[in-house]
Structure formats: structure tokens, C-alpha cells
Scaffold this motif. Structure first.
Motif, PDB file in Angstrom:
ATOM      1  N   GLY A  96       0.809  -1.236   0.000  1.00  0.00           N
ATOM      2  CA  GLY A  96       0.000   0.000   0.000  1.00  0.00           C
ATOM      3  C   GLY A  96       0.831   1.269   0.000  1.00  0.00           C
ATOM      4  O   GLY A  96       0.287   2.357   0.201  1.00  0.00           O
ATOM      5  N   GLY A  98       2.557   3.960  -1.838  1.00  0.00           N
ATOM      6  CA  GLY A  98       2.740   4.610  -3.125  1.00  0.00           C
ATOM      7  C   GLY A  98       1.450   5.265  -3.554  1.00  0.00           C
ATOM      8  O   GLY A  98       0.405   5.105  -2.912  1.00  0.00           O
ATOM      9  N   SER A  99       1.515   6.023  -4.630  1.00  0.00           N
ATOM     10  CA  SER A  99       0.341   6.768  -5.076  1.00  0.00           C
ATOM     11  C   SER A  99       0.074   6.553  -6.553  1.00  0.00           C
ATOM     12  O   SER A  99      -0.644   7.340  -7.173  1.00  0.00           O
ATOM     13  CB  SER A  99       0.566   8.266  -4.840  1.00  0.00           C
ATOM     14  OG  SER A  99       0.901   8.492  -3.505  1.00  0.00           O
ATOM     15  N   THR A 150      -5.213   4.367   3.417  1.00  0.00           N
ATOM     16  CA  THR A 150      -4.456   4.710   4.619  1.00  0.00           C
ATOM     17  C   THR A 150      -4.203   6.213   4.634  1.00  0.00           C
ATOM     18  O   THR A 150      -4.308   6.873   5.661  1.00  0.00           O
ATOM     19  CB  THR A 150      -3.128   3.919   4.629  1.00  0.00           C
ATOM     20  OG1 THR A 150      -3.439   2.536   4.527  1.00  0.00           O
ATOM     21  CG2 THR A 150      -2.297   4.183   5.868  1.00  0.00           C
ATOM     22  N   GLY A 151      -3.889   6.738   3.435  1.00  0.00           N
ATOM     23  CA  GLY A 151      -3.657   8.186   3.307  1.00  0.00           C
ATOM     24  C   GLY A 151      -4.108   8.678   1.951  1.00  0.00           C
ATOM     25  O   GLY A 151      -3.518   9.608   1.402  1.00  0.00           O
ATOM     26  N   SER A 153      -5.365   6.161  -0.605  1.00  0.00           N
ATOM     27  CA  SER A 153      -5.216   5.098  -1.617  1.00  0.00           C
ATOM     28  C   SER A 153      -6.487   4.611  -2.283  1.00  0.00           C
ATOM     29  O   SER A 153      -6.409   3.878  -3.261  1.00  0.00           O
ATOM     30  CB  SER A 153      -4.521   3.897  -0.996  1.00  0.00           C
ATOM     31  OG  SER A 153      -3.150   4.115  -1.038  1.00  0.00           O
ATOM     32  N   TYR A 181      -0.769  -1.882   7.042  1.00  0.00           N
ATOM     33  CA  TYR A 181       0.290  -0.957   6.635  1.00  0.00           C
ATOM     34  C   TYR A 181       0.535  -0.039   7.838  1.00  0.00           C
ATOM     35  O   TYR A 181       1.591  -0.083   8.463  1.00  0.00           O
ATOM     36  CB  TYR A 181      -0.151  -0.222   5.366  1.00  0.00           C
ATOM     37  CG  TYR A 181       0.604   1.044   4.995  1.00  0.00           C
ATOM     38  CD1 TYR A 181       1.771   1.425   5.630  1.00  0.00           C
ATOM     39  CD2 TYR A 181       0.135   1.862   3.972  1.00  0.00           C
ATOM     40  CE1 TYR A 181       2.442   2.595   5.265  1.00  0.00           C
ATOM     41  CE2 TYR A 181       0.804   3.024   3.603  1.00  0.00           C
ATOM     42  CZ  TYR A 181       1.952   3.387   4.263  1.00  0.00           C
ATOM     43  OH  TYR A 181       2.602   4.540   3.911  1.00  0.00           O
ATOM     44  N   TYR A 291       1.564  12.743   8.356  1.00  0.00           N
ATOM     45  CA  TYR A 291       1.172  11.444   7.800  1.00  0.00           C
ATOM     46  C   TYR A 291       2.398  10.568   7.538  1.00  0.00           C
ATOM     47  O   TYR A 291       2.442   9.404   7.953  1.00  0.00           O
ATOM     48  CB  TYR A 291       0.362  11.643   6.495  1.00  0.00           C
ATOM     49  CG  TYR A 291       0.153  10.333   5.791  1.00  0.00           C
ATOM     50  CD1 TYR A 291      -0.833   9.449   6.229  1.00  0.00           C
ATOM     51  CD2 TYR A 291       0.985   9.932   4.744  1.00  0.00           C
ATOM     52  CE1 TYR A 291      -0.991   8.212   5.628  1.00  0.00           C
ATOM     53  CE2 TYR A 291       0.838   8.700   4.139  1.00  0.00           C
ATOM     54  CZ  TYR A 291      -0.151   7.849   4.587  1.00  0.00           C
ATOM     55  OH  TYR A 291      -0.286   6.620   4.008  1.00  0.00           O
ATOM     56  N   ASP A 418      -0.766  13.012  -2.238  1.00  0.00           N
ATOM     57  CA  ASP A 418      -1.741  12.739  -1.174  1.00  0.00           C
ATOM     58  C   ASP A 418      -2.044  13.959  -0.319  1.00  0.00           C
ATOM     59  O   ASP A 418      -2.679  13.845   0.728  1.00  0.00           O
ATOM     60  CB  ASP A 418      -1.207  11.635  -0.249  1.00  0.00           C
ATOM     61  CG  ASP A 418      -0.859  10.394  -1.016  1.00  0.00           C
ATOM     62  OD1 ASP A 418      -1.717   9.940  -1.768  1.00  0.00           O
ATOM     63  OD2 ASP A 418       0.272   9.906  -0.893  1.00  0.00           O
TER      64      ASP A 418
HETATM   65  N1  GLN Z   1       0.392   7.273  -0.963  1.00  0.00           N
HETATM   66  C1  GLN Z   1       0.322   7.137   0.456  1.00  0.00           C
HETATM   67  C2  GLN Z   1       1.459   6.280   0.949  1.00  0.00           C
HETATM   68  O1  GLN Z   1       2.225   5.864   0.168  1.00  0.00           O
HETATM   69  C3  GLN Z   1      -1.018   6.583   0.855  1.00  0.00           C
HETATM   70  C4  GLN Z   1      -1.125   5.142   0.613  1.00  0.00           C
HETATM   71  C5  GLN Z   1      -2.358   4.495   1.140  1.00  0.00           C
HETATM   72  O2  GLN Z   1      -3.380   5.133   1.438  1.00  0.00           O
HETATM   73  N2  GLN Z   1      -2.247   3.193   1.292  1.00  0.00           N
HETATM   74  O3  GLN Z   1       1.607   6.018   2.096  1.00  0.00           O
END
Ligand code: GLN
Length: 466
Positions: A96, A98-99, A150-151, A153, A181, A291, A418
Motif C-alpha cells: 500500500g 505509493g500513489s 491509509t492516506g 489510496s 500498513y 502522515y 496525497d
Molecule cells: N500514498 C500514500 C502512501 O504511500 C497513501 C497510501 C495508502 O493510502 N495506502 O503512504
């Protein structure tokens, strides 16, 4: 969405979408699909960090490329009970992180909204639930999909693929069987092209789960219903909203198209008699730093279980097998996050990094409490309240960049994807990304954010924006 869908047309769509966009890490056997598709009301794609019994759950990583869970996630049992046919498991940024779905051991997922070939460069699908968003955006594949947010995604890929994407209030939908995560931020979200379907899937998944220690307890669910009942009585059927637009979201990174889309949507709501109110949530500006400090810290602890002994990948080397397993099994981005998280939690930086970020997170929650009219059920200061019903902002700063443009960015530039999504994650708030068409067939994403527990309102507002 009818049970009369043609299996052969479905299989042709699936194969075409998979070849073009690399959406799935695994798909269910053709024989299974031939029997489930005609007998199901809906098709669903599941992000590959959500445990299923029938195939591996890889988290998009080499570390778990061969891991098959001995149990299935509560949300998987629930989508089966909903009558949906599971198509397969979708691609994601490893664990999880990455964006853009460019950090997967199983290749990049590209965006079905954009035609490729004839010299057109492929564009990112957003991440980390890029496979789940593409499965819904691709013609005739998934009616809806499950992702994790999570942030950002779920919301960011939903915005970039022109579909609806819901991140519920933290604790509403069970996380049991979802590979962690950052557990204080992780939520399961839903994506769909059809708002009514999204809402009914959400209502089906929204349930207390005794197996998930962070699941919202029944008494708090009742308290929220009580507050919603009081609000309805006050409104007496006449809903005129006060819509907050935080100045901190009006950043230079917003593209002209995104700014135009936001203005058009606000004008539409104003024309319906709702009031637009400029507001300030000062700690939005700190959110992205907070975050990445907290998410990496939690991740470094969660990912320590991948040691090559209990499950997953194990390096062939005999000496130093633990370190070698982790060096070979985790991608570069995951390793960066683990190092950053360990640094944040180390005795020399714990106070000024982890603790400080936790404090700012609390301040951000209070910032939101000061503006929302709906009471936060866990707010220790219920007298502090505002008069805003919900917040509207863009979900992503631009439409999807090309894979090449995205990969040329520096790591902090990538984190900025994000910037508009992280605040709701940190505060545990429900948020819905809604597609909004400006001047062509590529929509932008608008984000509706409500107070904790007030997820129902997201659907009411999304209907006004149709
Ligand atoms: N892009 C953010 C990160 O890499 C959010 C990822 C998410 O929500 N899993 O942590």
C-alpha cells in the motif's frame, strides 16, 4: 448489474483490460467465473492486500508472492454474502506504499480512462489501490471493487480513474484479514461507477466485527444514529447546507482544470440554495509531514514480521538470511519507509518526530471539530463546535500524469499526490471522491469530507452533485 450478463462478453472484456492495463495480480479460474458470473448480481475485484482463501495475497510484493492466507477477511465473506462474483485480486503498490501503482513486484497498472497506442503515453492509475480503481474504470469488468485507504489510496485512484471512491470513518468497516500498513490509519474503502451501488455495498459492509479490535462498537454506532436523527428533526426536511472550503487546500499545485471543476461544483451547490463558507483548518498544512512520520513508523513495526521464517519469501543465502530476505523481498520504496519509520521511533528522534507528529494529529482533529456542526462522538470537548455541514475540496491536484512524468518526480513530489487526502485519514473522517466533468470526458475528482461517523451525509451530497 443483472444476472443475465453474458459470460463470454465479460471474459473478453476482462482479458482485454488485463492485457492493456495489468489490473489483476490473479484472476479466478475461467471455469469458476463461467459459473459465478451468470449467477451473481454484481462482480467485484479485491485489492491484493485483503486476505482470501482461494489464491495468494501478495500485497504486490515479492515478500508475499507465495503467501496464501489460512483465513479470509471479514469484508470478503461479506461481499460473497452480498451475492457478488469475485473476479480476482488487484494490483497495488507494495504493502500500500505509493500513489501510482508503479511500485508493485507485478508491474505497473495503467489507467483505462486514457486510450493507449497511436503514440499516446500510458498514464498512471493512482495508488495504492490503482488495480481496484482500474478494474471499475475498465469497460464491463468490475461493478465495484474493494481497496484500502491509509492516506488516500482509494480516493486518489478513484479520482484519476473517474469513478466514485469511498473512505469510510475509521473503524466502520472491518479490517480483520486486511494486511496492516499503518493500523491507526488503515481503512477498507469501496469504488464504483454507480453511486447507488457504492452506497448499498457500503451499507452492507458497515458493521461491527468482534474480530477487529478497532471496529466501532455497537453503542457508538447507536449514538451516531441518534445524532443523525436529531439533525434530521432540526432540518425538518429542508436541507440547506453550509459548505466549508478550507483555504489551506487552495495550493499552487492545483491545476487550472481542477480549480475550474471546484468552482463549477460550488456554483452548482450555491444555485441549489446551499451556502459556501471560506474556512481555515490550519493543521491541514502540516498533514503530509505528520502522515509520513506516523505511517512510516507504524509500517516499520508492522513489517518486522516478514523475516523469512514464518511465511513468504526467504533468501537462499544461509548466512544473514534475515537481512538478505528483507533486502531482496522488499522493494525500494518499502525499504525507504522502514528506514524512515525506524529513525522516527529511535530514542534520539522519538520525541521530536513521532510524539510531535501525534500531537499535531490531535490538533488537526480539534481543528476539524471546531468547524463541523455534527458532534464528534469521541470529542472530549463537545461544547467546541462549528456550523459547517461538510467540506468540499479537490481529491487530487491534477488529472493522471503519464507514467513517465510520474517517475521523473522526486520522492517528496510523489508524496504531494496525497496532500489533499491525508488530512481526512489522520482525523479518521469519512470522505468520498466524486467524478466531476469539466470540459471533456476526463473528469477530475471532488472530495466531500464529513465529521466522524457522519458517512451517510457523503451520499446525500454526492447526489446533489450529479
Ligand atoms: N500514498 C500514500 C502512501 O504511500 C497513501 C497510501 C495508502 O493510502 N495506502 O503512504
Amino acid at each position: 448489474m443483472s444476472s443475465t450478463r453474458s459470460v463470454s462478453a465479460f471474459l473478453a472484456n476482462l482479458s482485454k483490460a488485463q492485457t492493456k492495463h495489468n489490473i489483476f495480480i490473479s484472476t479466478r479460474p475461467i471455469k469458476e467465473l463461467q459459473s459465478t458470473i451468470p449467477n451473481s448480481t454484481t462482480t467485484v475485484a479485491i485489492k491484493d492486500n485483503i486476505c482470501t482463501l482461494e489464491e495468494p495475497t501478495t500485497c504486490g510484493s515479492k515478500m508475499l508472492y507465495n503467501f496464501t492466507s489460512p483465513y479470509e477477511a471479514t469484508v470478503v465473506s461479506k461481499v460473497k454474502a452480498f451475492g457478488s462474483a469475485i473476479i480476482g485480486k488487484t494490483n497495488l503498490d507494495q504493502f500500500g506504499m505509493g500513489s501510482a501503482t508503479t511500485n508493485s513486484h507485478f508491474g505497473i497498472t495503467t489507467n483505462p480512462l486514457f486510450p493507449t497506442g497511436q503514440g499516446e503515453a500510458p498514464r498512471i492509475s493512482g495508488g495504492s489501490s490503482g488495480g481496484s480503481a482500474a478494474a471499475v474504470a475498465a469497460e464491463g469488468v468490475a461493478d465495484y471493487s474493494l481497496g484500502t485507504d491509509t492516506g488516500g489510496s482509494v480516493r486518489v485512484p478513484a479520482a484519476l480513474n473517474g469513478v466514485y471512491g469511498l473512505k469510510p470513518s475509521y473503524g466502520r468497516i472491518s479490517r480483520w484479514g486486511v494486511i496492516a500498513y499503518a493500523q491507526s490509519l488503515d481503512t477498507v474503502g469501496v469504488m464504483a461507477k454507480d453511486l447507488e451501488l457504492l452506497e448499498s455495498v457500503y451499507r452492507h459492509l458497515d458493521d461491527y466485527d468482534v474480530k477487529d479490535p478497532t471496529s466501532l462498537l455497537p453503542e457508538f454506532r447507536d449514538k451516531i444514529k441518534e445524532l443523525q436523527g436529531e439533525k434530521e428533526q432540526q432540518n425538518e426536511g429542508q436541507v440547506k447546507y453550509r459548505i466549508g472550503v478550507p483555504e489551506e487546500f487552495m495550493i499552487d499545485l492545483l491545476s487550472d482544470k481542477v480549480k475550474t471543476g471546484l468552482t463549477q461544483s460550488l456554483t452548482k451547490l450555491q444555485d441549489q440554495g446551499h451556502e459556501i463558507v471560506p474556512i481555515s483548518i490550519p493543521n491541514i498544512l502540516n498533514s503530509i509531514y505528520v502522515y509520513f512520520t506516523l505511517a512510516s513508523s507504524e509500517a516499520s513495526s508492522n513489517l518486522s514480521r516478514y523475516d523469512g521464517i514464518r511465511y513468504g519469501y526467504r533468501s537462499n543465502e544461509d548466512t544473514n538470511a534475515y537481512a538478505k530476505t528483507r533486502t531482496e523481498g522488499f522493494g525500494e520504496v518499502v525499504q525507504d519507509r522502514i528506514i524512515l519509520g525506524n529513525y522516527n521511533l529511535s530514542s534520539g528522534s522519538y520525541e521530536k518526530n513521532f510524539l510531535k507528529a501525534s500531537q499535531v494529529r490531535n490538533e488537526l482533529r480539534m481543528d476539524f471539530n471546531k468547524v463541523f456542526k455534527f458532534e464528534h462522538i469521541f470529542n472530549p470537548h463537545p461544547e467546541i463546535k462549528g456550523d459547517i455541514d461538510f467540506i468540499l475540496s479537490p481529491t487530487a491536484t491534477t488529472i493522471a500524469p503519464t507514467v513517465e512524468q510520474y517517475q521523473q518526480q522526486t520522492i517528496p513530489e510523489g508524496y504531494a499526490m496525497d496532500i489533499l487526502a491525508a488530512p481526512a485519514s489522520l482525523a479518521g473522517l469519512p470522505a468520498l471522491s466524486v467524478p466531476w466533468f469539466v470540459d471533456d470526458e476526463i473528469p477530475i475528482g471532488l472530495q466531500i469530507i464529513s465529521q466522524y461517523g457522519n458517512d451517510d451525509q457523503l451520499f446525500e451530497v454526492a447526489k446533489l452533485l450529479k
